[in-house]
Design an enzyme around this catalytic site. Structure first.
Site, PDB file in Angstrom:
ATOM      1  N   GLU A 181      57.858  14.876  55.654  1.00  0.00           N
ATOM      2  CA  GLU A 181      58.263  15.030  54.365  1.00  0.00           C
ATOM      3  C   GLU A 181      56.998  15.781  53.492  1.00  0.00           C
ATOM      4  OE1 GLU A 181      60.922  14.487  52.701  1.00  0.00           O
ATOM      5  OE2 GLU A 181      62.150  13.545  54.541  1.00  0.00           O
ATOM      6  N   GLY A 182      56.282  16.378  54.359  1.00  0.00           N
ATOM      7  CA  GLY A 182      55.270  17.320  53.671  1.00  0.00           C
ATOM      8  C   GLY A 182      53.981  16.312  53.958  1.00  0.00           C
TER       9      GLY A 182
END
Length: 275
Positions: free
Chosen positions: A87-88
Site C-alpha cells: 500500500e505504498g
C-alpha cells in the site's frame, strides 16, 4: 487506535456525501476519499511501525523461544514486516504527507508567515488557551508543537522552495512531526469525548498524558534536527532561540515510569486492551 477510528469515521462520512445514483459515483467517491489521503498515510505509517515494534519487543521478551515456530511471535515478527511495504512503502507515504503540506504552504492555503510573525504573541496567546479544560496542559503543548512544526516547514520552504521535494531526509523529519501532531490531537479529542459522555477516563487520561509527553520530546528532537540542518551562522542562532522558547513550554515534566506502570497493571488485571 484513536487515529484509525477518526480516519475511518471521517472518510466514511465524506463518502456518504456522494449521491448513490450519480453517473459519476465511482469518480466522485475517489475524489471524496482523496480528501483524507494524508490521514490515511499517517494511519498506515504509524500503525504498521507500531505493530512491527510491538512484534519485535514481544519476540525479545520470549528470548530464544520467541524465535522458534512453536511460539506465535516468530510468525507475528515475520508477517508484520510486509506492512511497511505494501500500500505504498512508509518512505513514500512520508513524502506524501509532507508533500501535501508543502503544496498548501506554497499556494498560501496555510497561513504560515502570518502565524509566525509574532512569536512572543503566539506564546502569550497559547498560555491563555483552554482555561478549565480537561488535559489543558497537553492541549497547550499540542498548539505549541503545531507552531513549531510550521516554523521548520517555513524555514525549509525559504531555503529550497519547490525543490524541497527532493530533500527526502528533511521531508521525513517534517512528516514525523506531523504524524505525532495527528496522533496527539486524535487521542486528546477521544479522551475529551469520553469525558463529555460521562464515561470512565482514568486510564485513558493517563494514556493521553503519557503519549503527549513522549510525543513532545520526539517533536522537540525532530525540530532541532531539522533547523540545525537548514540554517547556519546568525540565522541558525536566532532560529534556535525561537525553537528553544517553544520547547521550554511544550515539554511536560511528568513521571512517565509511574504512568506506564499503572497503565500496564490495568491491562494485566483486565487481561485485555480495551481503551
Amino acid at each position: 487506535d484513536s487515529i484509525v477510528y477518526r480516519t475511518v469515521y471521517d472518510t466514511e462520512k465524506e463518502a456518504q456525501t456522494v449521491p448513490a445514483d450519480s453517473p459519476y459515483h465511482g469518480k466522485l467517491i475517489g475524489k471524496a476519499l482523496e480528501k483524507y489521503a494524508i490521514e490515511d498515510s499517517i494511519a498506515k505509517v504509524f500503525g504498521s511501525e507500531s505493530l512491527g515494534r510491538i512484534a519485535d519487543e514481544g519476540l525479545q521478551i520470549h528470548g530464544g523461544y520467541g524465535f522458534t515456530e512453536e511460539y506465535p511471535f516468530a510468525g507475528f515478527y515475520r508477517n508484520t514486516r510486509i506492512d511497511r511495504i505494501y500500500e505504498g512503502t512508509n518512505e513514500i507515504n512520508r513524502q506524501i504527507i509532507t508533500g501535501y503540506f508543502l503544496k498548501k504552504a506554497l499556494l498560501e492555503e496555510l497561513p504560515i508567515r502570518e502565524k509566525l510573525r509574532n512569536v512572543p504573541g503566539i506564546l502569550k496567546e497559547i498560555d491563555d488557551l483552554y482555561y478549565g479544560d480537561l488535559l489543558r496542559r497537553e492541549k497547550q503543548s499540542l498548539e505549541l508543537a503545531k507552531h513549531l512544526t510550521m516554523l521548520v516547514l517555513h524555514e525549509a520552504i525559504c531555503k529550497f522552495g519547490q525543490a524541497m521535494r527532493t530533500e527526502h531526509q528533511l521531508m521525513e523529519i517534517i512528516a514525523d512531526m506531523l504524524i505525532h501532531l495527528y496522533l496527539v490531537d486524535s487521542t486528546l479529542a477521544r479522551v475529551s469525548q469520553r469525558n463529555e459522555k460521562g464515561m470512565p477516563i482514568d486510564i485513558q487520561k493517563k494514556i493521553a498524558q503519557t503519549l503527549s509527553s513522549e510525543s513532545m520530546y520526539q517533536i522537540s528532537t525532530l525540530a532541532m534536527k531539522g533547523i540545525t540542518n537548514l540554517l547556519v551562522g546568525d540565522a541558525l542562532k536566532g532560529s534556535l532561540e525561537i525553537v528553544e522558547s517553544f520547547i521550554r513550554r511544550m515539554v511536560i515534566p511528568r513521571d512517565l515510569f509511574t504512568l506506564k506502570r499503572e497503565i500496564a497493571e490495568d491491562i494485566i488485571n483486565k487481561e485485555e486492551y480495551n481503551y
